[in-house]
Scaffold this motif. Sequence first.
Motif, short mmCIF file in Angstrom:
data_model
loop_
_atom_site.label_atom_id
_atom_site.label_comp_id
_atom_site.label_asym_id
_atom_site.label_seq_id
_atom_site.Cartn_x
_atom_site.Cartn_y
_atom_site.Cartn_z
N SER A 444 -13.89 -4.32 -8.29
CA SER A 444 -13.35 -3.03 -7.87
C SER A 444 -11.83 -3.10 -7.70
N PRO A 445 -11.15 -1.96 -7.72
CA PRO A 445 -9.76 -1.93 -7.29
C PRO A 445 -9.65 -2.44 -5.86
N PRO A 446 -8.70 -3.31 -5.56
CA PRO A 446 -8.58 -3.85 -4.20
C PRO A 446 -8.22 -2.75 -3.20
N GLY A 451 -4.23 -5.48 7.03
CA GLY A 451 -4.08 -6.88 6.66
C GLY A 451 -5.27 -7.51 5.99
N THR A 452 -6.41 -6.81 5.91
CA THR A 452 -7.61 -7.34 5.27
C THR A 452 -7.78 -6.70 3.90
N LEU A 453 -8.10 -7.52 2.91
CA LEU A 453 -8.34 -7.04 1.55
C LEU A 453 -9.84 -6.96 1.32
N TYR A 454 -10.31 -5.79 0.88
CA TYR A 454 -11.72 -5.58 0.59
C TYR A 454 -11.88 -5.46 -0.92
N LEU A 455 -12.90 -6.16 -1.44
CA LEU A 455 -13.08 -6.25 -2.87
C LEU A 455 -14.57 -6.20 -3.19
#
Length: 468
Positions: A444-446, A451-455
């Motif tokens: 997926s697009p990040p 501060g947290t990256l969801y993928l």
Amino acid sequence: MAPRSPSPPPNPGVASASADATPDHDSPPSADASTDDGRPPETTRRALLAAAGAVDVAALAGCVDFRRSTFGNEQVLPESEESAVGSGNRPGSWPMLQRDPGYAGAAPSARGPTGNAAVAWTFETDEDPYRGFLPLAVADGTLFAQSRHTLWAVDVADGAERWRFAPPSLGGSGGQFLRSAPAVGDGTVFVVGDVSLYAVDAGTGRAKWKYRTTSSFDDVLLAGNTAFFVCRSGADQSLVALDAETGLTRWRRPADGSAYPLAYGDGSVFGATWRGPDDAADGETGLWEVYAVDARTGEKRWSRRVTARAETWFPTMAVAGGRIYVGTGPLYALDAKDGTVRWSALDDADLTSASPVTDGETVYVDADEPTRIVALDAADGRRRWGERVSAGYALGHPSLVGDVLYVPLASHDAGPGGVVGFDTTTGAERFRFVPPWSRAHGTSPPVVVDGTLYLGVGRTVYALEGDR
């Protein structure tokens, strides 16, 4: 850091909602509304009260037209590229694909992880996504993930499931294909299921209303308190604007061909229509007609034809700084007011899946062959830097967060998938995450919030932390 495990899925404390969980109301009459058996609908007091907002939940079938001053809400549109989309686009949110209705894909003042990547938690859906990747959105402490038939709500703190929404199949078995990426505004999640647009309560997972058409459609553009999309009602293809709170029609205009609404900016909705030639072979060129319509009335403001490679599925756009950046083969910068071509670049690149993102000063775009990320000056298209992706290949829709450009990768013969982050000034790599398995999957697009990256990788959502 050890991953935190989410709470077990559905239990008596988790709402499992579907379209049928919402009581249907008779649709108020309109020129083209009808019941499921084709008979004109009857007007009922309950339906009128629901349309007026006296009833909290309304499922509206058919195409409904009412005078906005009588039954709808006054239209509120973002006044600038930084304006909120309802309550969803305030700091600490990423409420839709590419973050904002201009599809700029940028959060310049935010910060994402760099350095050592660590998995904070994971969440497993039980099916593959419809779009080839698992689209995500975050608003008000909840992450929304959309698989093939189900919209999932997950607590961003620990990855625990809050609820799921799965409208039943119109044919009576299985579920509807959820075709659009989720878009969140004012406590409502908007998703397209087969032939209907659903407005789902972000807190409970229960449908507030649905707008049913007569053909499938893929995307909805949410700007302020209005939802825009192209659908078929009867025999006619239409560009429709709905009141996002009630589902009532603000306006509807005939759509010339496949007139995709792709982005919003400065009071206009921008889209594109393929002008062929229809028999063009891969590698040959055709034309896309880019258009702008008034977001308040639907009246066309301008159109401009640009060159495209025939294999381009549909162009992608990003709107910022009074310009529209359109990837159709070359990358074009058009003036948002009148469609004048300001510059074009990357004529020699394969941009069939290009997804420009921009902060208004620099435009970043991925090119398929060779796989690379290119940074261009937003004012004149001059190249600032280009960087090859050494493992995996770019899937499209990067995300610009602070001074890092996060690029999703899909697994391929060239290497495993995941996400890589590039320094926006130099192009140097600053972040990389590769999931612990490598079979072919979409990414997926990040999405980066607080501060947290969801993928989304395959069926799995990863919450990633790191240095900042």
